[in-house]
Design a protein around this motif. Structure first.
Motif, PDB file in Angstrom:
ATOM      1  N   ASP A 305     141.465  13.310  13.586  1.00  0.00           N
ATOM      2  CA  ASP A 305     140.503  13.544  14.667  1.00  0.00           C
ATOM      3  C   ASP A 305     141.144  14.082  15.943  1.00  0.00           C
ATOM      4  OD1 ASP A 305     138.645  12.539  12.926  1.00  0.00           O
ATOM      5  OD2 ASP A 305     138.469  10.575  13.897  1.00  0.00           O
ATOM      6  N   LEU A 306     142.432  14.414  15.900  1.00  0.00           N
ATOM      7  CA  LEU A 306     143.134  14.773  17.133  1.00  0.00           C
ATOM      8  C   LEU A 306     142.897  16.209  17.587  1.00  0.00           C
ATOM      9  CD1 LEU A 306     146.626  13.045  16.946  1.00  0.00           C
ATOM     10  CD2 LEU A 306     144.669  12.456  18.349  1.00  0.00           C
ATOM     11  N   GLY A 307     142.368  17.057  16.720  1.00  0.00           N
ATOM     12  CA  GLY A 307     142.119  18.433  17.125  1.00  0.00           C
ATOM     13  C   GLY A 307     143.392  19.127  17.571  1.00  0.00           C
ATOM     14  N   ILE A 308     143.337  19.776  18.731  1.00  0.00           N
ATOM     15  CA  ILE A 308     144.477  20.548  19.222  1.00  0.00           C
ATOM     16  C   ILE A 308     145.698  19.676  19.467  1.00  0.00           C
ATOM     17  CG2 ILE A 308     143.820  20.328  21.650  1.00  0.00           C
ATOM     18  CD1 ILE A 308     145.468  23.365  19.854  1.00  0.00           C
ATOM     19  N   TYR A 309     145.499  18.382  19.669  1.00  0.00           N
ATOM     20  CA  TYR A 309     146.638  17.493  19.910  1.00  0.00           C
ATOM     21  C   TYR A 309     147.520  17.347  18.670  1.00  0.00           C
ATOM     22  CZ  TYR A 309     144.334  16.314  24.275  1.00  0.00           C
ATOM     23  OH  TYR A 309     143.758  16.385  25.517  1.00  0.00           O
ATOM     24  N   ARG A 310     146.997  17.678  17.490  1.00  0.00           N
ATOM     25  CA  ARG A 310     147.853  17.693  16.301  1.00  0.00           C
ATOM     26  C   ARG A 310     148.980  18.692  16.476  1.00  0.00           C
ATOM     27  NH1 ARG A 310     142.864  17.349  13.468  1.00  0.00           N
ATOM     28  NH2 ARG A 310     142.915  19.588  13.047  1.00  0.00           N
ATOM     29  N   LEU A 311     148.667  19.838  17.082  1.00  0.00           N
ATOM     30  CA  LEU A 311     149.693  20.849  17.346  1.00  0.00           C
ATOM     31  C   LEU A 311     150.560  20.476  18.540  1.00  0.00           C
ATOM     32  CD1 LEU A 311     150.957  23.675  16.988  1.00  0.00           C
ATOM     33  CD2 LEU A 311     149.123  24.569  18.442  1.00  0.00           C
ATOM     34  N   LEU A 312     149.914  20.102  19.640  1.00  0.00           N
ATOM     35  CA  LEU A 312     150.653  19.866  20.880  1.00  0.00           C
ATOM     36  C   LEU A 312     151.591  18.675  20.775  1.00  0.00           C
ATOM     37  CD1 LEU A 312     147.873  20.528  23.548  1.00  0.00           C
ATOM     38  CD2 LEU A 312     149.630  22.096  22.708  1.00  0.00           C
ATOM     39  N   SER A 313     151.210  17.648  20.011  1.00  0.00           N
ATOM     40  CA  SER A 313     152.051  16.450  19.921  1.00  0.00           C
ATOM     41  C   SER A 313     153.364  16.718  19.206  1.00  0.00           C
ATOM     42  CB  SER A 313     151.289  15.329  19.191  1.00  0.00           C
ATOM     43  OG  SER A 313     151.057  15.681  17.833  1.00  0.00           O
ATOM     44  N   VAL A 315     155.124  19.520  19.578  1.00  0.00           N
ATOM     45  CA  VAL A 315     155.889  20.526  20.310  1.00  0.00           C
ATOM     46  C   VAL A 315     156.766  19.847  21.342  1.00  0.00           C
ATOM     47  CG1 VAL A 315     155.740  22.530  21.836  1.00  0.00           C
ATOM     48  CG2 VAL A 315     154.102  22.256  19.969  1.00  0.00           C
ATOM     49  N   ASP A 316     158.041  20.210  21.377  1.00  0.00           N
ATOM     50  CA  ASP A 316     158.979  19.658  22.352  1.00  0.00           C
ATOM     51  C   ASP A 316     158.549  20.102  23.752  1.00  0.00           C
ATOM     52  OD1 ASP A 316     161.140  18.984  23.984  1.00  0.00           O
ATOM     53  OD2 ASP A 316     162.582  19.310  22.365  1.00  0.00           O
ATOM     54  N   ALA A 317     158.283  19.128  24.613  1.00  0.00           N
ATOM     55  CA  ALA A 317     157.802  19.436  25.970  1.00  0.00           C
ATOM     56  C   ALA A 317     158.795  20.297  26.752  1.00  0.00           C
ATOM     57  CB  ALA A 317     157.511  18.146  26.729  1.00  0.00           C
ATOM     58  N   ARG A 318     160.084  20.278  26.349  1.00  0.00           N
ATOM     59  CA  ARG A 318     161.073  21.100  27.049  1.00  0.00           C
ATOM     60  C   ARG A 318     160.845  22.588  26.773  1.00  0.00           C
ATOM     61  NH1 ARG A 318     166.345  18.360  24.670  1.00  0.00           N
ATOM     62  NH2 ARG A 318     165.006  18.647  22.847  1.00  0.00           N
ATOM     63  N   HIS A 319     160.192  22.858  25.641  1.00  0.00           N
ATOM     64  CA  HIS A 319     159.992  24.252  25.251  1.00  0.00           C
ATOM     65  C   HIS A 319     158.569  24.743  25.516  1.00  0.00           C
ATOM     66  CE1 HIS A 319     163.319  22.961  22.338  1.00  0.00           C
ATOM     67  NE2 HIS A 319     163.864  23.653  23.308  1.00  0.00           N
ATOM     68  N   LEU A 320     157.670  23.848  25.891  1.00  0.00           N
ATOM     69  CA  LEU A 320     156.293  24.262  26.141  1.00  0.00           C
ATOM     70  C   LEU A 320     155.713  23.370  27.236  1.00  0.00           C
ATOM     71  CD1 LEU A 320     153.916  26.048  25.308  1.00  0.00           C
ATOM     72  CD2 LEU A 320     153.269  24.305  23.643  1.00  0.00           C
ATOM     73  N   ASP A 321     155.688  23.891  28.462  1.00  0.00           N
ATOM     74  CA  ASP A 321     155.072  23.130  29.544  1.00  0.00           C
ATOM     75  C   ASP A 321     153.840  23.884  30.052  1.00  0.00           C
ATOM     76  OD1 ASP A 321     155.937  25.143  31.266  1.00  0.00           O
ATOM     77  OD2 ASP A 321     157.777  24.067  31.791  1.00  0.00           O
ATOM     78  N   VAL A 322     153.116  23.243  30.926  1.00  0.00           N
ATOM     79  CA  VAL A 322     151.847  23.802  31.394  1.00  0.00           C
ATOM     80  C   VAL A 322     152.056  25.164  32.052  1.00  0.00           C
ATOM     81  CG1 VAL A 322     149.940  23.458  32.992  1.00  0.00           C
ATOM     82  CG2 VAL A 322     150.793  21.533  31.645  1.00  0.00           C
ATOM     83  N   ALA A 323     153.083  25.278  32.860  1.00  0.00           N
ATOM     84  CA  ALA A 323     153.302  26.527  33.595  1.00  0.00           C
ATOM     85  C   ALA A 323     153.598  27.689  32.649  1.00  0.00           C
ATOM     86  CB  ALA A 323     154.449  26.354  34.582  1.00  0.00           C
ATOM     87  N   ARG A 324     154.217  27.419  31.512  1.00  0.00           N
ATOM     88  CA  ARG A 324     154.499  28.491  30.554  1.00  0.00           C
ATOM     89  C   ARG A 324     153.231  28.888  29.802  1.00  0.00           C
ATOM     90  NH1 ARG A 324     159.832  27.533  27.095  1.00  0.00           N
ATOM     91  NH2 ARG A 324     159.315  29.700  26.547  1.00  0.00           N
TER      92      ARG A 324
END
Length: 410
Positions: A305-313, A315-324
């Motif tokens: 049931d996580l939707g897009i969070y399945r992908l985002l969870s 992903v290493d936050a060092r390589h994908l942040d909001v500003a990018r």
């Protein structure tokens, strides 16, 4: 071994004319004599549930029973519905094995009564040592096999499955679903002793509810794992029921523990074989971690049931942040002055850009909604008519939630 312990505790209880209960060093009930006369809520609960609550364990350890080498008289605790007791530590060559407990109310135990108990210690300690040794060997084999199922070495996982089936720990191979219990603790993200005991109690209680040969459990350094194995407990509905039971057991076990602020249960997808447990476990672990970050998801969080969070969870936050993901939006997150604008934008994007539905959901006049969206376009340097821009904005907001930079409603 258990029959030998039962005979000894019955004999001791008869000689001192009061009921006795033996716990192991983790304060799990091992055996108890026939109970007549005065009894309190703690003794009644221990017999029915086969273990002591974390609150009582914490209370007893504060008194010093873990260090005791002589009988200890413990006071009453009305808040726990606990009468005065005599606790006699059971040691084998100075190794703490457990405790004998007697309720010490009304006609209290005399020194002669306590001497009778201490005289029985050599037989009692030897019998409990044998019982513990056998139990520890069995539980260690099960825990090691379960731990091996959750690593990525194919050959090691195949051997773990063979071991569990050969030893009869699980009834059959087949469909498996993983649950992960995540406790939010107040210090260092590491479970203290009381939290670990509470977690183990909750996992064991749910295993007993589901069926011990249809489940496996493991306590890790910061979370617990429950595997539902090849029986009626598998399938999405059954896994949901087991997760709900585990959630309730966790709440009960951690009630009153200052070190635990919240509990979350993640549910992985079904897998066809025990060998594939690691895949369901990884999903359940990520679902629980997302649930910790996003309380709005509730205490039970299925991976499905996580939707897009399945992908985002993943992903290493060092390589994908909001500003990018969206540079213009990155500067607005974390600024309380823009919180209302961001919440309006998220609802608008969640509803596929439907202005009418967004205005109804937020109870806004359409003019106010358009004003807020225009402000977002101006501040973030974006165009909401551009599909790629809407996608990047939506992803940036969801990633901001996951990383804690965007916390609506606060």
């Amino acid at each position: 071994m258990r029959m030998e312990l039962q005979r000894i505790v019955d004999r001791v209880a008869a000689r001192v004319k009061r009921p006795a209960l033996i716990e192991d060093r983790r304060q799990r009930v091992v055996v108890y004599s026939e109970h007549t006369g005065l009894i309190d809520g703690v003794r009644r609960s221990s017999i029915l549930r086969r273990h002591t609550t974390p609150e009582v364990i914490a209370w007893a350890r504060e008194i010093g029973i873990m260090e005791a080498r002589q009988p200890v008289r413990t006071p009453a605790c009305p808040d726990l519905d606990l009468l005065p007791r005599v606790c006699v530590p059971i040691r084998h060559q100075d190794l703490l094995l457990g405790f004998v407990w007697f309720i010490d109310a009304a006609d209290g135990m005399t020194d002669d009564d306590i001497s009778v108990v201490t005289e029985a210690m050599p037989d009692l300690s030897l019998a409990l040592y044998r019982e513990n040794l056998l139990g520890e060997l069995t539980s260690q084999r099960e825990a090691e096999a379960t731990r091996t199922l959750l690593v990525e070495s194919p050959e090691a996982r195949r051997e773990a499955v063979r071991s569990l089936l050969t030893d009869g720990v699980v009834a059959r191979d087949g469909q498996v679903t993983a649950l992960v219990a995540q406790l939010t603790v107040t210090r260092d993200d590491v479970l203290d002793d009381a939290a670990r005991v509470a977690l183990e109690h909750a996992l064991v209680a749910t295993r007993q509810w589901v069926g011990s040969r249809e489940t496996l459990h493991l306590v890790r350094h910061d979370h617990g794992v429950l595997l539902l194995c090849g029986g009626r407990a598998t399938g999405r509905a059954a896994a949901g029921d087991a997760a709900a039971h585990l959630d309730q057991a966790l709440r009960a076990a951690t009630r009153g523990l200052a070190s635990v602020s919240r509990t979350v249960v993640g549910i992985g997808d079904d897998r066809p074989r025990l060998y594939d447990s690691v895949l369901s476990y990884q999903e359940a672990f990520q679902a629980a971690r997302v649930g910790v970050q996003l309380p709005a998801l509730g205490p039970v969080v299925p991976w499905a049931d996580l939707g897009i969070y399945r992908l985002l969870s993943g992903v290493d936050a060092r390589h994908l942040d909001v500003a990018r993901v969206h540079p213009g939006l990155g500067g607005l997150l974390g600024d309380e002055a823009h919180q209302v604008l961001l919440e309006t934008l998220e609802v608008y994007l969640d509803l596929a850009g439907n202005a009418h539905a967004t205005a109804e959901r937020l109870r806004l006049h359409r003019t106010t909604l358009y004003y807020r969206l225009q402000r977002v376009e101006l501040l973030a340097g974006t165009d909401l008519k551009d599909g790629n821009e809407r996608l990047c904005l939506h992803l940036a907001l969801k990633l901001g939630r996951l990383t804690g930079r965007y916390q609506p409603g606060r």
